[in-house]
Design a protein around this motif. Structure first.
Motif, mmCIF file in Angstrom:
data_model
loop_
_atom_site.group_PDB
_atom_site.id
_atom_site.type_symbol
_atom_site.label_atom_id
_atom_site.label_comp_id
_atom_site.label_asym_id
_atom_site.label_seq_id
_atom_site.Cartn_x
_atom_site.Cartn_y
_atom_site.Cartn_z
ATOM 1 N N THR A 162 48.452 43.312 55.516
ATOM 2 C CA THR A 162 47.081 42.934 55.798
ATOM 3 C C THR A 162 46.391 44.096 56.507
ATOM 4 O OG1 THR A 162 45.662 41.139 56.602
ATOM 5 C CG2 THR A 162 47.479 41.803 58.045
ATOM 6 N N ALA A 163 45.091 43.977 56.661
ATOM 7 C CA ALA A 163 44.264 44.988 57.310
ATOM 8 C C ALA A 163 42.906 44.335 57.547
ATOM 9 C CB ALA A 163 44.112 46.219 56.412
ATOM 10 N N TYR A 164 42.035 45.042 58.217
ATOM 11 C CA TYR A 164 40.675 44.536 58.359
ATOM 12 C C TYR A 164 40.131 44.280 56.954
ATOM 13 C CZ TYR A 164 35.862 44.055 59.863
ATOM 14 O OH TYR A 164 34.597 43.568 60.097
ATOM 15 N N ASN A 165 39.388 43.198 56.764
ATOM 16 C CA ASN A 165 38.981 42.790 55.412
ATOM 17 C C ASN A 165 38.242 43.885 54.640
ATOM 18 O OD1 ASN A 165 36.600 42.584 56.808
ATOM 19 N ND2 ASN A 165 36.373 40.387 56.546
ATOM 20 N N ALA A 166 37.554 44.788 55.307
ATOM 21 C CA ALA A 166 36.872 45.889 54.618
ATOM 22 C C ALA A 166 37.866 46.895 54.032
ATOM 23 C CB ALA A 166 35.920 46.605 55.579
ATOM 24 N N CYS A 167 39.135 46.800 54.417
ATOM 25 C CA CYS A 167 40.176 47.713 53.924
ATOM 26 C C CYS A 167 41.044 47.073 52.850
ATOM 27 C CB CYS A 167 41.048 48.181 55.085
ATOM 28 S SG CYS A 167 40.131 49.161 56.288
ATOM 29 N N ARG A 168 40.639 45.914 52.367
ATOM 30 C CA ARG A 168 41.420 45.257 51.318
ATOM 31 C C ARG A 168 41.628 46.184 50.112
ATOM 32 N NH1 ARG A 168 41.220 39.287 49.120
ATOM 33 N NH2 ARG A 168 42.653 39.565 47.381
ATOM 34 N N LEU A 169 40.577 46.865 49.693
ATOM 35 C CA LEU A 169 40.705 47.781 48.546
ATOM 36 C C LEU A 169 41.673 48.921 48.839
ATOM 37 C CD1 LEU A 169 37.002 47.979 47.310
ATOM 38 C CD2 LEU A 169 38.899 46.684 46.303
ATOM 39 N N ASP A 170 41.693 49.406 50.074
ATOM 40 C CA ASP A 170 42.628 50.468 50.453
ATOM 41 C C ASP A 170 44.071 49.983 50.314
ATOM 42 O OD1 ASP A 170 40.788 52.685 51.663
ATOM 43 O OD2 ASP A 170 40.113 50.823 52.590
ATOM 44 N N VAL A 171 44.324 48.758 50.760
ATOM 45 C CA VAL A 171 45.660 48.170 50.660
ATOM 46 C C VAL A 171 46.056 48.037 49.192
ATOM 47 C CG1 VAL A 171 47.000 46.047 51.036
ATOM 48 C CG2 VAL A 171 45.572 46.980 52.882
ATOM 49 N N GLU A 172 45.149 47.520 48.393
ATOM 50 C CA GLU A 172 45.453 47.313 46.973
ATOM 51 C C GLU A 172 45.624 48.634 46.232
ATOM 52 O OE1 GLU A 172 42.249 44.661 45.971
ATOM 53 O OE2 GLU A 172 43.387 42.898 46.630
ATOM 54 N N GLN A 173 44.884 49.673 46.615
ATOM 55 C CA GLN A 173 45.048 50.982 45.977
ATOM 56 C C GLN A 173 46.395 51.620 46.304
ATOM 57 O OE1 GLN A 173 41.442 53.082 47.043
ATOM 58 N NE2 GLN A 173 40.368 52.310 45.250
ATOM 59 N N LEU A 174 47.016 51.167 47.390
ATOM 60 C CA LEU A 174 48.365 51.628 47.714
ATOM 61 C C LEU A 174 49.408 50.983 46.811
ATOM 62 C CD1 LEU A 174 48.249 51.427 51.618
ATOM 63 C CD2 LEU A 174 48.302 53.517 50.232
ATOM 64 N N GLY A 175 49.007 49.918 46.118
ATOM 65 C CA GLY A 175 49.948 49.176 45.293
ATOM 66 C C GLY A 175 50.498 47.951 45.986
ATOM 67 N N ALA A 176 50.024 47.675 47.186
ATOM 68 C CA ALA A 176 50.469 46.509 47.951
ATOM 69 C C ALA A 176 49.564 45.320 47.657
ATOM 70 C CB ALA A 176 50.453 46.821 49.446
ATOM 71 N N SER A 177 50.082 44.147 47.935
ATOM 72 C CA SER A 177 49.268 42.930 47.873
ATOM 73 C C SER A 177 48.625 42.732 49.236
ATOM 74 C CB SER A 177 50.137 41.717 47.553
ATOM 75 O OG SER A 177 50.703 41.855 46.271
ATOM 76 N N TYR A 178 47.381 42.302 49.219
ATOM 77 C CA TYR A 178 46.654 42.066 50.469
ATOM 78 C C TYR A 178 46.916 40.642 50.947
ATOM 79 C CZ TYR A 178 42.812 41.730 53.815
ATOM 80 O OH TYR A 178 42.069 41.562 54.949
ATOM 81 N N ALA A 179 47.410 40.515 52.166
ATOM 82 C CA ALA A 179 47.661 39.200 52.761
ATOM 83 C C ALA A 179 46.404 38.734 53.481
ATOM 84 C CB ALA A 179 48.821 39.280 53.748
ATOM 85 N N ALA A 180 45.981 37.523 53.192
ATOM 86 C CA ALA A 180 44.777 36.983 53.812
ATOM 87 C C ALA A 180 44.988 36.678 55.290
ATOM 88 C CB ALA A 180 44.314 35.729 53.077
ATOM 89 N N GLU A 181 46.230 36.358 55.685
ATOM 90 C CA GLU A 181 46.467 36.048 57.100
ATOM 91 C C GLU A 181 46.255 37.302 57.940
ATOM 92 O OE1 GLU A 181 50.789 36.631 55.532
ATOM 93 O OE2 GLU A 181 48.979 35.688 54.779
ATOM 94 N N THR A 182 45.983 37.106 59.215
ATOM 95 C CA THR A 182 45.615 38.231 60.076
ATOM 96 C C THR A 182 46.813 38.977 60.653
ATOM 97 O OG1 THR A 182 45.387 36.793 61.999
ATOM 98 C CG2 THR A 182 43.402 37.182 60.681
#
Length: 185
Positions: free
Chosen positions: A137-157
């Motif tokens: 997970t990450a701050y919601n504005a960084c969701r695309l950064d997480v996904e571009q790494l190939g990781a799944s974005y976790a909605a939990e904080t």
């Protein structure tokens, strides 16, 4: 022998995301070393959430002395790594020394804590295989950064995936540090 933890940051780091882990590590008897692109006095910022705003606000925070420059970091000397958020990740990720530091912790499977915008730092690796099939997970504005790494974005904080602890923002610091310290021990 006490554990030694590296904190990678720079100017415009979120003040709570640097100070809270730093003092929490010291409280646990760990040696906490703050590294920045060059050894200097860092200018932190205070991010806050204001009702009616679609994003956070930013104000100047406290001054903080770093202990070491990235070029002088020997990653094998450390047992764990914490990367605070704020705006620091967007510029420290371009430091030429950052990939070798990050790669060491990920290849050695040492505890890594990344909170808020810290996911942006991992773009310095170019090789995203460290994150494929993982969740963070990450701050919601960084969701695309997480996904571009190939990781799944976790909605939990707060999320733990192996030795990677990730948090959404400074309100998650108690759980973030609890989970990081569990892995460090």
């Amino acid at each position: 022998m006490s554990k030694k933890v590296l904190i990678l940051t720079g100017d415009a780091a979120e003040v709570l995301e640097v100070y809270y882990p730093y003092f929490r590590l010291l409280e646990e008897g760990c040696e906490a070393i703050i590294a920045s692109p060059t050894k200097k006095t860092l200018h932190t910022v205070v991010h806050d959430f204001v009702e009616g705003w679609d994003t956070y606000t930013e104000k100047p925070g406290h001054l903080l002395q770093s202990h070491i420059g990235f070029a002088d970091v020997e990653p094998s000397d450390y047992d764990g790594l914490i990367i605070p958020g704020g705006r620091a990740p967007e510029y420290i990720r371009s430091d030429a020394n950052l990939p070798r530091i990050l790669r060491h912790f990920l290849e050695a499977d040492k505890p890594v804590g990344a909170i808020c915008h810290a996911a942006q730092v991992f773009a310095a690796l170019k090789d995203t295989s460290f994150f494929e099939g993982r969740t963070m997970t990450a701050y919601n504005a960084c969701r695309l950064d997480v996904e571009q790494l190939g990781a799944s974005y976790a909605a939990e904080t707060l999320h733990v995936d192996g030795k990677l602890v990730s948090g959404h923002a400074w309100p998650d610091l108690p759980g973030f540090m609890r989970e990081f310290l569990k892995l460090l021990k």
